[in-house]
Design a protein around this motif. Structure first.
Motif, PDB file in Angstrom:
ATOM      1  N   ARG A  73      13.938   6.152  -0.957  1.00  0.00           N
ATOM      2  CA  ARG A  73      14.766   4.972  -1.092  1.00  0.00           C
ATOM      3  C   ARG A  73      15.384   4.680   0.259  1.00  0.00           C
ATOM      4  O   ARG A  73      15.951   5.546   0.900  1.00  0.00           O
ATOM      5  CB  ARG A  73      15.857   5.182  -2.137  1.00  0.00           C
ATOM      6  N   VAL A  74      15.249   3.421   0.688  1.00  0.00           N
ATOM      7  CA  VAL A  74      15.858   2.946   1.924  1.00  0.00           C
ATOM      8  C   VAL A  74      16.648   1.701   1.542  1.00  0.00           C
ATOM      9  O   VAL A  74      16.064   0.656   1.249  1.00  0.00           O
ATOM     10  CB  VAL A  74      14.804   2.626   3.002  1.00  0.00           C
ATOM     11  N   GLY A  75      17.974   1.853   1.502  1.00  0.00           N
ATOM     12  CA  GLY A  75      18.797   0.739   1.041  1.00  0.00           C
ATOM     13  C   GLY A  75      18.456   0.408  -0.395  1.00  0.00           C
ATOM     14  O   GLY A  75      18.421   1.278  -1.252  1.00  0.00           O
ATOM     15  N   LYS A  76      18.139  -0.849  -0.647  1.00  0.00           N
ATOM     16  CA  LYS A  76      17.809  -1.263  -2.011  1.00  0.00           C
ATOM     17  C   LYS A  76      16.313  -1.170  -2.316  1.00  0.00           C
ATOM     18  O   LYS A  76      15.880  -1.511  -3.403  1.00  0.00           O
ATOM     19  CB  LYS A  76      18.315  -2.681  -2.260  1.00  0.00           C
ATOM     20  N   TYR A  77      15.531  -0.700  -1.369  1.00  0.00           N
ATOM     21  CA  TYR A  77      14.082  -0.636  -1.537  1.00  0.00           C
ATOM     22  C   TYR A  77      13.574   0.788  -1.725  1.00  0.00           C
ATOM     23  O   TYR A  77      14.124   1.726  -1.186  1.00  0.00           O
ATOM     24  CB  TYR A  77      13.364  -1.224  -0.303  1.00  0.00           C
ATOM     25  N   ARG A  78      12.488   0.922  -2.498  1.00  0.00           N
ATOM     26  CA  ARG A  78      11.749   2.174  -2.570  1.00  0.00           C
ATOM     27  C   ARG A  78      10.475   1.928  -1.780  1.00  0.00           C
ATOM     28  O   ARG A  78       9.736   0.990  -2.067  1.00  0.00           O
ATOM     29  CB  ARG A  78      11.429   2.575  -4.007  1.00  0.00           C
ATOM     30  N   ILE A  79      10.252   2.772  -0.773  1.00  0.00           N
ATOM     31  CA  ILE A  79       9.085   2.605   0.079  1.00  0.00           C
ATOM     32  C   ILE A  79       8.124   3.772  -0.117  1.00  0.00           C
ATOM     33  O   ILE A  79       8.539   4.871  -0.496  1.00  0.00           O
ATOM     34  CB  ILE A  79       9.472   2.433   1.565  1.00  0.00           C
ATOM     35  N   PHE A  80       6.850   3.516   0.146  1.00  0.00           N
ATOM     36  CA  PHE A  80       5.793   4.474  -0.176  1.00  0.00           C
ATOM     37  C   PHE A  80       4.944   4.795   1.045  1.00  0.00           C
ATOM     38  O   PHE A  80       4.665   3.929   1.870  1.00  0.00           O
ATOM     39  CB  PHE A  80       4.906   3.915  -1.296  1.00  0.00           C
ATOM     40  N   TYR A  81       4.545   6.062   1.117  1.00  0.00           N
ATOM     41  CA  TYR A  81       3.711   6.581   2.192  1.00  0.00           C
ATOM     42  C   TYR A  81       2.645   7.485   1.599  1.00  0.00           C
ATOM     43  O   TYR A  81       2.825   8.047   0.528  1.00  0.00           O
ATOM     44  CB  TYR A  81       4.529   7.446   3.171  1.00  0.00           C
ATOM     45  N   MET A  82       1.581   7.692   2.356  1.00  0.00           N
ATOM     46  CA  MET A  82       0.609   8.714   1.997  1.00  0.00           C
ATOM     47  C   MET A  82       1.308  10.066   2.114  1.00  0.00           C
ATOM     48  O   MET A  82       2.234  10.222   2.899  1.00  0.00           O
ATOM     49  CB  MET A  82      -0.575   8.699   2.968  1.00  0.00           C
ATOM     50  N   ASN A  83       0.821  11.029   1.387  1.00  0.00           N
ATOM     51  CA  ASN A  83       1.337  12.387   1.490  1.00  0.00           C
ATOM     52  C   ASN A  83       1.125  12.888   2.913  1.00  0.00           C
ATOM     53  O   ASN A  83       0.083  12.653   3.510  1.00  0.00           O
ATOM     54  CB  ASN A  83       0.587  13.272   0.498  1.00  0.00           C
ATOM     55  N   GLU A  84       2.119  13.581   3.472  1.00  0.00           N
ATOM     56  CA  GLU A  84       2.047  14.067   4.855  1.00  0.00           C
ATOM     57  C   GLU A  84       0.806  14.920   5.098  1.00  0.00           C
ATOM     58  O   GLU A  84       0.181  14.810   6.143  1.00  0.00           O
ATOM     59  CB  GLU A  84       3.290  14.887   5.196  1.00  0.00           C
ATOM     60  N   LYS A  85       0.437  15.746   4.150  1.00  0.00           N
ATOM     61  CA  LYS A  85      -0.751  16.600   4.295  1.00  0.00           C
ATOM     62  C   LYS A  85      -1.987  15.736   4.494  1.00  0.00           C
ATOM     63  O   LYS A  85      -2.813  15.977   5.361  1.00  0.00           O
ATOM     64  CB  LYS A  85      -0.907  17.484   3.059  1.00  0.00           C
ATOM     65  N   ILE A  86      -2.115  14.710   3.692  1.00  0.00           N
ATOM     66  CA  ILE A  86      -3.261  13.812   3.804  1.00  0.00           C
ATOM     67  C   ILE A  86      -3.200  13.051   5.122  1.00  0.00           C
ATOM     68  O   ILE A  86      -4.203  12.877   5.798  1.00  0.00           O
ATOM     69  CB  ILE A  86      -3.338  12.864   2.591  1.00  0.00           C
ATOM     70  N   ASP A  87      -1.990  12.611   5.539  1.00  0.00           N
ATOM     71  CA  ASP A  87      -1.827  11.947   6.834  1.00  0.00           C
ATOM     72  C   ASP A  87      -2.346  12.848   7.948  1.00  0.00           C
ATOM     73  O   ASP A  87      -3.067  12.401   8.833  1.00  0.00           O
ATOM     74  CB  ASP A  87      -0.349  11.625   7.111  1.00  0.00           C
ATOM     75  N   ASP A  88      -1.975  14.129   7.922  1.00  0.00           N
ATOM     76  CA  ASP A  88      -2.401  15.070   8.963  1.00  0.00           C
ATOM     77  C   ASP A  88      -3.925  15.218   8.952  1.00  0.00           C
ATOM     78  O   ASP A  88      -4.549  15.289   9.993  1.00  0.00           O
ATOM     79  CB  ASP A  88      -1.737  16.435   8.768  1.00  0.00           C
ATOM     80  N   GLU A  89      -4.519  15.276   7.762  1.00  0.00           N
ATOM     81  CA  GLU A  89      -5.971  15.412   7.663  1.00  0.00           C
ATOM     82  C   GLU A  89      -6.664  14.160   8.211  1.00  0.00           C
ATOM     83  O   GLU A  89      -7.686  14.253   8.869  1.00  0.00           O
ATOM     84  CB  GLU A  89      -6.384  15.647   6.208  1.00  0.00           C
ATOM     85  N   LEU A  90      -6.086  12.996   7.959  1.00  0.00           N
ATOM     86  CA  LEU A  90      -6.654  11.765   8.493  1.00  0.00           C
ATOM     87  C   LEU A  90      -6.635  11.764  10.004  1.00  0.00           C
ATOM     88  O   LEU A  90      -7.598  11.399  10.652  1.00  0.00           O
ATOM     89  CB  LEU A  90      -5.884  10.542   7.970  1.00  0.00           C
ATOM     90  N   ARG A  91      -5.525  12.197  10.604  1.00  0.00           N
ATOM     91  CA  ARG A  91      -5.411  12.238  12.063  1.00  0.00           C
ATOM     92  C   ARG A  91      -6.428  13.194  12.658  1.00  0.00           C
ATOM     93  O   ARG A  91      -6.996  12.922  13.695  1.00  0.00           O
ATOM     94  CB  ARG A  91      -3.996  12.638  12.476  1.00  0.00           C
ATOM     95  N   SER A  92      -6.652  14.333  12.006  1.00  0.00           N
ATOM     96  CA  SER A  92      -7.590  15.319  12.557  1.00  0.00           C
ATOM     97  C   SER A  92      -9.043  14.867  12.408  1.00  0.00           C
ATOM     98  O   SER A  92      -9.908  15.339  13.126  1.00  0.00           O
ATOM     99  CB  SER A  92      -7.385  16.689  11.888  1.00  0.00           C
ATOM    100  N   ASP A  93      -9.310  13.939  11.487  1.00  0.00           N
ATOM    101  CA  ASP A  93     -10.671  13.413  11.295  1.00  0.00           C
ATOM    102  C   ASP A  93     -11.064  12.400  12.369  1.00  0.00           C
ATOM    103  O   ASP A  93     -12.223  12.103  12.543  1.00  0.00           O
ATOM    104  CB  ASP A  93     -10.827  12.748   9.928  1.00  0.00           C
ATOM    105  N   LYS A  94     -10.096  11.839  13.090  1.00  0.00           N
ATOM    106  CA  LYS A  94     -10.381  10.798  14.087  1.00  0.00           C
ATOM    107  C   LYS A  94     -10.879  11.355  15.367  1.00  0.00           C
ATOM    108  O   LYS A  94     -10.684  12.437  15.753  1.00  0.00           O
ATOM    109  CB  LYS A  94      -9.144   9.955  14.336  1.00  0.00           C
TER     110      LYS A  94
END
Length: 86
Positions: free
Chosen positions: A65-86
């Motif tokens: 939650r950021v202020g009045k909004y709920r914001i969404f992200y990929m799971n950090e583990k998956i983010d790390d795997e995506l970066r290592s695939d590049k």
């Protein structure tokens, strides 16, 4: 942009077409808030909440939650795997 699905559990979660589109949208638009996802994907609020909850429970996405909004992200583990695939 292709979002890799690493496990059988993740595959099962995204077998649902709407859920897969939500998951891919979050991958392409990290930090997007609930209402924007709802508008961009033209998904009913209850349906979106259900699928976001399933994705979060599976550990594929995370939200904050950021202020009045709920914001969404990929799971950090998956983010790390995506970066290592590049």
């Amino acid at each position: 942009w292709v979002i890799p699905i690493r496990s059988l559990r993740e595959q099962k979660i995204v077998e649902n077409e709407k859920r897969r589109s939500i998951y891919e949208y979050i991958g392409e638009h990290p930090g997007e808030h609930y209402r924007r996802i709802k508008r961009q994907l033209d998904i009913a609020g209850g349906t979106l909440r259900h699928h976001l909850r399933r994705l979060e429970e599976a550990g594929m996405i995370r939200s904050e939650r950021v202020g009045k909004y709920r914001i969404f992200y990929m799971n950090e583990k998956i983010d790390d795997e995506l970066r290592s695939d590049k």
